[in-house]
Design a protein around this motif. Structure first.
Motif, PDB file in Angstrom:
ATOM      1  N   ALA A 178       0.829  -1.213   0.000  1.00  0.00           N
ATOM      2  CA  ALA A 178       0.000   0.000   0.000  1.00  0.00           C
ATOM      3  C   ALA A 178       0.859   1.257   0.000  1.00  0.00           C
ATOM      4  N   SER A 179       1.972   1.224   0.727  1.00  0.00           N
ATOM      5  CA  SER A 179       2.855   2.386   0.776  1.00  0.00           C
ATOM      6  C   SER A 179       3.448   2.670  -0.605  1.00  0.00           C
ATOM      7  N   ALA A 180       3.837   1.612  -1.317  1.00  0.00           N
ATOM      8  CA  ALA A 180       4.349   1.781  -2.676  1.00  0.00           C
ATOM      9  C   ALA A 180       3.244   2.240  -3.618  1.00  0.00           C
ATOM     10  N   ALA A 181       2.061   1.638  -3.501  1.00  0.00           N
ATOM     11  CA  ALA A 181       0.943   1.992  -4.369  1.00  0.00           C
ATOM     12  C   ALA A 181       0.532   3.441  -4.191  1.00  0.00           C
ATOM     13  N   SER A 182       0.578   3.912  -2.961  1.00  0.00           N
ATOM     14  CA  SER A 182       0.206   5.301  -2.693  1.00  0.00           C
ATOM     15  C   SER A 182       1.140   6.259  -3.423  1.00  0.00           C
ATOM     16  N   ARG A 183       2.429   5.963  -3.392  1.00  0.00           N
ATOM     17  CA  ARG A 183       3.403   6.807  -4.080  1.00  0.00           C
ATOM     18  C   ARG A 183       3.177   6.773  -5.597  1.00  0.00           C
ATOM     19  N   MET A 184       2.804   5.609  -6.114  1.00  0.00           N
ATOM     20  CA  MET A 184       2.554   5.493  -7.556  1.00  0.00           C
ATOM     21  C   MET A 184       1.293   6.258  -7.950  1.00  0.00           C
ATOM     22  N   ALA A 185       0.236   6.105  -7.153  1.00  0.00           N
ATOM     23  CA  ALA A 185      -0.996   6.844  -7.438  1.00  0.00           C
ATOM     24  C   ALA A 185      -0.754   8.344  -7.337  1.00  0.00           C
ATOM     25  N   LEU A 186       0.075   8.745  -6.399  1.00  0.00           N
ATOM     26  CA  LEU A 186       0.433  10.153  -6.248  1.00  0.00           C
ATOM     27  C   LEU A 186       1.152  10.657  -7.493  1.00  0.00           C
ATOM     28  N   ALA A 187       2.110   9.861  -7.989  1.00  0.00           N
ATOM     29  CA  ALA A 187       2.867  10.246  -9.182  1.00  0.00           C
ATOM     30  C   ALA A 187       1.973  10.300 -10.412  1.00  0.00           C
ATOM     31  N   ALA A 188       0.908   9.484 -10.433  1.00  0.00           N
ATOM     32  CA  ALA A 188       0.009   9.448 -11.591  1.00  0.00           C
ATOM     33  C   ALA A 188      -0.884  10.674 -11.675  1.00  0.00           C
ATOM     34  N   ARG A 189      -1.030  11.395 -10.577  1.00  0.00           N
ATOM     35  CA  ARG A 189      -1.794  12.655 -10.550  1.00  0.00           C
ATOM     36  C   ARG A 189      -3.193  12.509 -11.154  1.00  0.00           C
ATOM     37  N   GLY A 190      -3.900  11.527 -10.697  1.00  0.00           N
ATOM     38  CA  GLY A 190      -5.286  11.365 -11.108  1.00  0.00           C
ATOM     39  C   GLY A 190      -5.505  10.406 -12.266  1.00  0.00           C
TER      40      GLY A 190
END
Length: 456
Positions: free
Chosen positions: A145-157
């Motif tokens: 989840a910690s990694a996924a959160s960073r990826m979703a953050l980088a995807a910017r929506g």
């Protein structure tokens, strides 16, 4: 989230544990300390190097396992036959039911160094047995989840799709899919995760499907005929430009998406977008895959990409495959019936004794400023602070709302809200200190007092 879900029963989890958990119980039964009231806590001494926050995940899976944490005839026969424990201990295990209380950070919540992510109050024997199972679930799922959160953050929506099932253990794949959706991913390729937790699933075809047919045109025709024009066509098996032209010729402007899985994705996405537009397929989306992580996703921000498929990096925690959480006894009853703090003092692995209570301190704008942890007491609320520990299990019964598909949606909402209250530095992928500091507040009393569900 999909509307399709089912009631799934977790297999017995009692032997998802280490040998020494049971030998400790045997020795504690011998000494008479097994039934001493105890408080254990789960926390991480630090975040993975350079990370600014962690995400709690796995709580729902953990509670599903707790409901069926039993020692049946097969488990008892195995323990007896291998001589792991004696008959007195086997008799205790045969009637084992967790009867204590558990509090924790709500699933999806952000955590920081030394955050008391889970607090278990029970007898020593009841809580000791849970250690390995608790840590195996929380360490894995929180890392994902910690990694996924960073990826979703980088995807910017832009939507992210979890596609890592083939790069991990089959049950880990289900857990990873669940954790990724909690942390902001839109869907998963894993059908079992879709069945158990109502997650939206996604998929179309691999290179092998194209290679199966005599020509790429035949492969595309078959896929479009079967799945409809809204499907996603993989266009880099041979020549990308030729494949895109063929795809649009066959599906027209109704073509759902093309997928790119190799090469310079930034440059390729840009000219594929231009090509699609020139052919009239202005609404056809571009999906990119190929060993993406948060940094690759961030690099693709300038490219006309519509969604990202992420596999290996996600299910391995993007360089941090475990959250590094530990399970420690922090308080126990004494001979007079009170509670006393206990702590490990070993160099580099010291822990802080005493029951913890945690608040997310917020400023007048509702922005988080620190993780305030009270030792043996609840810190005073400034008026808009948020209490972090919520009741999960009362007298051995898992409280409603924390398991099943509904819990995933609840955790996803909690994660989004937690991210929203963080200061702007939460958005940085660069290495740095935690977004907010962890601050301890010492107890005014010398003895701990156990929590009550009403006070939580």
């Amino acid at each position: 989230m999909s509307d399709v879900s089912t009631t799934w029963e977790h297999p017995r989890a009692s032997l998802y544990t280490d040998h020494y958990e049971l030998t400790m119980v045997q020795a504690a039964l011998e000494s008479g300390a097994a039934h001493r009231r105890s408080v254990f806590e789960v926390f991480g001494r630090r975040l993975p190097d350079g990370r600014r926050y962690g995400v709690v995940a796995g709580t729902g899976r953990l509670l599903e396992g707790l409901k069926n944490f039993r020692f049946g005839p097969d488990e008892l026969d195995f323990l007896r036959g291998t001589g792991v424990v004696n008959e007195k201990t086997l008799a205790f295990l045969a009637s084992y039911r967790f009867s204590g209380n558990i509090w924790g950070y709500a699933e999806g919540e952000l955590y920081f160094p030394n955050s008391p992510i889970l607090v278990i109050e029970s007898t020593f024997a009841e809580a000791c047995i849970l250690e390995t199972y608790v840590l195996s679930v929380l360490n894995h799922d929180s890392a994902i989840a910690s990694a996924a959160s960073r990826m979703a953050l980088a995807a910017r929506g832009r939507p992210c799709i979890e596609m890592g099932s083939r790069r991990t253990h089959e049950e880990s794949a289900v857990a990873a899919a669940r954790a990724s959706v909690i942390a902001g991913f839109a869907s998963t390729s894993n059908l079992e995760a879709g069945l158990r937790y109502g997650l939206k699933t996604f998929g179309s075809a691999a290179h092998s499907f194209t290679l199966l047919h005599d020509t790429e045109r035949e492969a595309f025709q078959a896929q479009l005929s079967s799945l409809g024009p809204g499907t996603s066509l993989l266009v880099d098996t041979y020549d990308v430009e030729k494949a895109v032209r063929t795809a649009v010729e066959l599906a027209g402007d109704k073509l759902g998406a093309v997928r790119l899985d190799s090469g310079d994705l930034v440059a390729q996405a840009q000219w594929v977008r231009q090509l699609l537009d020139s052919l009239g397929a202005v609404n056809t989306r571009i999906v990119v895959t190929s060993d993406l992580d948060e940094y690759a996703i961030a690099a693709l921000q300038s490219a006309p990409v519509d969604s990202y498929g992420v596999g290996t990096s996600l299910v391995t925690g993007s360089g941090a495959p475990t959250a590094g959480m530990v399970y420690k006894l922090v308080s126990r009853s004494d001979d007079e019936g009170g509670f006393v703090s206990v702590a490990k003092a070993a160099k580099n692995k010291a822990s802080v004794g005493g029951r913890k209570y945690a608040l997310r301190r917020l400023d007048e704008n509702g922005t988080a400023t620190e993780e305030l942890i009270g030792i043996g007491h609840r810190p005073a609320d400034d008026g808009n602070d948020r209490e972090l520990l919520v009741p999960l299990v009362q007298d051995g019964t898992v409280l409603p709302g924390w398991t099943g598909p509904a819990a995933v949606l609840r955790a996803r909402e909690r994660h989004a809200a937690s991210m929203a209250e963080m200061p702007p530095s939460v958005n940085r992928l660069q290495r740095g200190e935690p977004v907010i500091p962890t601050v301890y507040e010492q107890a005014p009393l010398t003895q701990d007092t156990p929590m009550t569900q009403e006070a939580s």
